[in-house]
Design an enzyme around this catalytic site. Structure first.
Site, PDB file in Angstrom:
ATOM      1  N   GLY A  24     139.634  54.325 -47.884  1.00  0.00           N
ATOM      2  CA  GLY A  24     140.127  53.559 -49.026  1.00  0.00           C
ATOM      3  C   GLY A  24     139.193  53.683 -50.212  1.00  0.00           C
ATOM      4  O   GLY A  24     138.081  54.206 -50.098  1.00  0.00           O
ATOM      5  N   LYS A  50     131.564  50.053 -46.694  1.00  0.00           N
ATOM      6  CA  LYS A  50     131.767  50.051 -48.145  1.00  0.00           C
ATOM      7  C   LYS A  50     130.554  50.671 -48.794  1.00  0.00           C
ATOM      8  O   LYS A  50     129.425  50.243 -48.547  1.00  0.00           O
ATOM      9  CB  LYS A  50     131.901  48.610 -48.648  1.00  0.00           C
ATOM     10  CG  LYS A  50     133.292  48.063 -48.610  1.00  0.00           C
ATOM     11  CD  LYS A  50     133.336  46.776 -49.434  1.00  0.00           C
ATOM     12  CE  LYS A  50     134.750  46.361 -49.687  1.00  0.00           C
ATOM     13  NZ  LYS A  50     134.879  45.282 -50.663  1.00  0.00           N
ATOM     14  N   ASP A 145     141.418  35.171 -55.096  1.00  0.00           N
ATOM     15  CA  ASP A 145     142.168  36.425 -55.131  1.00  0.00           C
ATOM     16  C   ASP A 145     143.034  36.556 -53.875  1.00  0.00           C
ATOM     17  O   ASP A 145     143.081  37.618 -53.264  1.00  0.00           O
ATOM     18  CB  ASP A 145     141.196  37.601 -55.275  1.00  0.00           C
ATOM     19  CG  ASP A 145     141.853  38.846 -55.848  1.00  0.00           C
ATOM     20  OD1 ASP A 145     143.033  38.772 -56.255  1.00  0.00           O
ATOM     21  OD2 ASP A 145     141.194  39.903 -55.865  1.00  0.00           O
ATOM     22  N   ARG A 149     147.342  42.304 -51.086  1.00  0.00           N
ATOM     23  CA  ARG A 149     146.428  43.454 -51.131  1.00  0.00           C
ATOM     24  C   ARG A 149     145.075  43.128 -50.503  1.00  0.00           C
ATOM     25  O   ARG A 149     144.295  44.029 -50.191  1.00  0.00           O
ATOM     26  CB  ARG A 149     146.239  43.936 -52.581  1.00  0.00           C
ATOM     27  CG  ARG A 149     145.568  42.941 -53.474  1.00  0.00           C
ATOM     28  CD  ARG A 149     145.325  43.407 -54.909  1.00  0.00           C
ATOM     29  NE  ARG A 149     144.960  42.237 -55.701  1.00  0.00           N
ATOM     30  CZ  ARG A 149     145.824  41.385 -56.247  1.00  0.00           C
ATOM     31  NH1 ARG A 149     147.105  41.613 -56.129  1.00  0.00           N
ATOM     32  NH2 ARG A 149     145.414  40.313 -56.884  1.00  0.00           N
ATOM     33  N   ASN A 150     144.769  41.853 -50.327  1.00  0.00           N
ATOM     34  CA  ASN A 150     143.495  41.468 -49.730  1.00  0.00           C
ATOM     35  C   ASN A 150     143.618  40.969 -48.290  1.00  0.00           C
ATOM     36  O   ASN A 150     142.729  40.310 -47.780  1.00  0.00           O
ATOM     37  CB  ASN A 150     142.806  40.418 -50.608  1.00  0.00           C
ATOM     38  CG  ASN A 150     142.333  41.030 -51.909  1.00  0.00           C
ATOM     39  OD1 ASN A 150     141.971  42.209 -51.938  1.00  0.00           O
ATOM     40  ND2 ASN A 150     142.358  40.274 -52.985  1.00  0.00           N
ATOM     41  N   ASP A 163     138.067  40.855 -48.879  1.00  0.00           N
ATOM     42  CA  ASP A 163     137.772  40.898 -50.296  1.00  0.00           C
ATOM     43  C   ASP A 163     137.315  39.563 -50.876  1.00  0.00           C
ATOM     44  O   ASP A 163     138.102  38.802 -51.442  1.00  0.00           O
ATOM     45  CB  ASP A 163     138.982  41.425 -51.097  1.00  0.00           C
ATOM     46  CG  ASP A 163     138.496  42.105 -52.360  1.00  0.00           C
ATOM     47  OD1 ASP A 163     137.413  41.735 -52.853  1.00  0.00           O
ATOM     48  OD2 ASP A 163     139.182  43.005 -52.847  1.00  0.00           O
TER      49      ASP A 163
HETATM   50  P1  ADP Z   1     137.282  46.362 -53.544  1.00  0.00           P
HETATM   51  O1  ADP Z   1     137.455  44.907 -53.291  1.00  0.00           O
HETATM   52  O2  ADP Z   1     135.903  46.732 -53.898  1.00  0.00           O
HETATM   53  O3  ADP Z   1     138.300  46.933 -54.478  1.00  0.00           O
HETATM   54  P2  ADP Z   1     138.370  46.628 -50.942  1.00  0.00           P
HETATM   55  O4  ADP Z   1     137.629  45.653 -50.123  1.00  0.00           O
HETATM   56  O5  ADP Z   1     139.734  46.217 -51.402  1.00  0.00           O
HETATM   57  O6  ADP Z   1     137.514  47.090 -52.158  1.00  0.00           O
HETATM   58  O7  ADP Z   1     138.480  47.987 -50.139  1.00  0.00           O
HETATM   59  C1  ADP Z   1     139.169  49.102 -50.646  1.00  0.00           C
HETATM   60  C2  ADP Z   1     140.110  49.662 -49.582  1.00  0.00           C
HETATM   61  O8  ADP Z   1     139.388  50.086 -48.427  1.00  0.00           O
HETATM   62  C3  ADP Z   1     141.063  48.607 -49.045  1.00  0.00           C
HETATM   63  O9  ADP Z   1     142.182  48.491 -49.850  1.00  0.00           O
HETATM   64  C4  ADP Z   1     141.386  49.143 -47.656  1.00  0.00           C
HETATM   65  O10 ADP Z   1     142.342  50.176 -47.737  1.00  0.00           O
HETATM   66  C5  ADP Z   1     140.073  49.756 -47.240  1.00  0.00           C
HETATM   67  N1  ADP Z   1     139.273  48.792 -46.449  1.00  0.00           N
HETATM   68  C6  ADP Z   1     138.367  47.910 -46.914  1.00  0.00           C
HETATM   69  N2  ADP Z   1     137.821  47.193 -45.940  1.00  0.00           N
HETATM   70  C7  ADP Z   1     138.386  47.609 -44.779  1.00  0.00           C
HETATM   71  C8  ADP Z   1     138.242  47.241 -43.384  1.00  0.00           C
HETATM   72  N3  ADP Z   1     137.383  46.297 -42.991  1.00  0.00           N
HETATM   73  N4  ADP Z   1     139.016  47.893 -42.502  1.00  0.00           N
HETATM   74  C9  ADP Z   1     139.887  48.842 -42.893  1.00  0.00           C
HETATM   75  N5  ADP Z   1     140.062  49.234 -44.165  1.00  0.00           N
HETATM   76  C10 ADP Z   1     139.323  48.632 -45.113  1.00  0.00           C
END
Ligand code: ADP
Length: 285
Positions: A24, A50, A145, A149-150, A163
């Site tokens: 992601g 991340k 939020d 999407r979260n 998130d």
């Molecule tokens: P940000 O908040 O910085 O934009 P996110 O936390 O939404 O980032 O993460 C971006 C993408 O990564 C998510 O939309 C998801 O697709 C993927 N992702 C994030 N955390 C996880 C997780 N724990 N397990 C699986 N996929 C994840």
């Protein structure tokens, strides 16, 4: 300083982590799948990592770590569990979390679509609601939020809230006053839009929108309508319509979440109770 505020278990040894495929794209950088070696040094567990872009500013790095610092305090079956942070000399930090096997809720809903039963959707509703009740009652935190999407999907029976980039601890005043920035207007309560006022009651409004998205199988709210128009629609009493899959009594509940006056909205605690009752009715047929 986050590093000082926490003890040893905050940091994971870099050699225990193996980075695999990207899964992601986040605000600060790419999210990868990974393997984390367990303390027995024999087995590993699948994780999500991340990362922070090399060229990130100090303030981005602080925001990135602030989210991890917030998540570290939570321990709930429906909130993403933070495993730790990897920090190598002169390199940007990595945040290591448990992996949600099925990824984002919206994508999952698009893939599974009509094969999902009402009971499953009600179960996901209750899980997100219990996570938000936990944040309110145990941590005095507003998420700010809450949106499909979260929400991430762990298995066909488990979703988790993710998130915490916007989440804030609320001080004695009982609310958080946001400074200017990009905000998810179509999910937001009127007082958040008008006065940037965020409370657990405004999280309740957002929860209603998130559950609407869930029963719409991943359709976003107010599609094709401008943010500025959404505000006047809400002000004049317009609300999102009943999704085809949503039981009437659940719509009545989320409609109350969209009461203009924050004090007229139900609490997460009372919502959990009502949703559980609905689930019982559904399992009885
Ligand atoms: P940000 O908040 O910085 O934009 P996110 O936390 O939404 O980032 O993460 C971006 C993408 O990564 C998510 O939309 C998801 O697709 C993927 N992702 C994030 N955390 C996880 C997780 N724990 N397990 C699986 N996929 C994840």
């Amino acid at each position: 300083d986050y590093a000082q505020a926490e003890n040893d278990d905050w940091f994971l040894p870099p050699e225990d982590l193996k980075i695999l495929d990207p899964i992601g794209e986040g605000q600060f950088g790419t999210v990868f799948k990974g393997h984390l070696m367990l303390p027995d040094s024999q087995t590993h567990t699948e994780v999500a990592v991340k990362t922070l872009k090399e060229e990130s500013s100090i303030s981005d790095r602080d925001k990135f770590l602030a989210e991890a610092f917030t998540m570290k305090k939570f321990n709930h079956p429906h909130i993403i569990n933070l495993l730790g942070v990897v920090q190598e000399d002169r390199k940007p930090p990595w945040i290591v979390m448990e992996l949600a096997e099925h990824g984002e809720l919206r994508g999952y809903l698009h893939r599974r679509g009509s094969s999902l039963t009402i009971s499953t959707l009600l179960m996901f509703t209750e899980q997100v609601c219990s996570a938000l009740d936990y944040l309110e009652c145990e941590h005095k935190v507003v998420h700010r939020d809450v949106a499909a999407r979260n929400v991430l999907v762990f298995s066909d029976v488990v979703v988790k809230l993710a998130d915490f980039g916007l989440s804030r601890h609320i001080e004695e005043e009982g609310y958080y006053k946001a400074s200017k920035g990009r905000l998810p207007i179509k999910w937001m309560a009127p007082e958040s839009i008008n006065f940037r006022r965020f409370t657990n009651a405004s999280d309740v409004w957002m929860f209603g929108v998130c559950i609407w998205e869930l029963f719409m199988l991943g359709v976003k709210p107010f599609r094709g309508i401008k943010n500025s128009e959404v505000i006047s629609m809400i002000e004049s009493g317009h609300r999102l319509e009943l999704p085809a899959k949503m039981p009437g009594p659940l719509y009545q509940l989320i409609y109350k979440c969209w009461s203009y006056e924050p004090s007229d909205r139900p609490t997460f605690k009372s919502l959990v109770t009502s949703i559980k009752q609905l689930m019982d009715n559904y399992s009885e047929g």
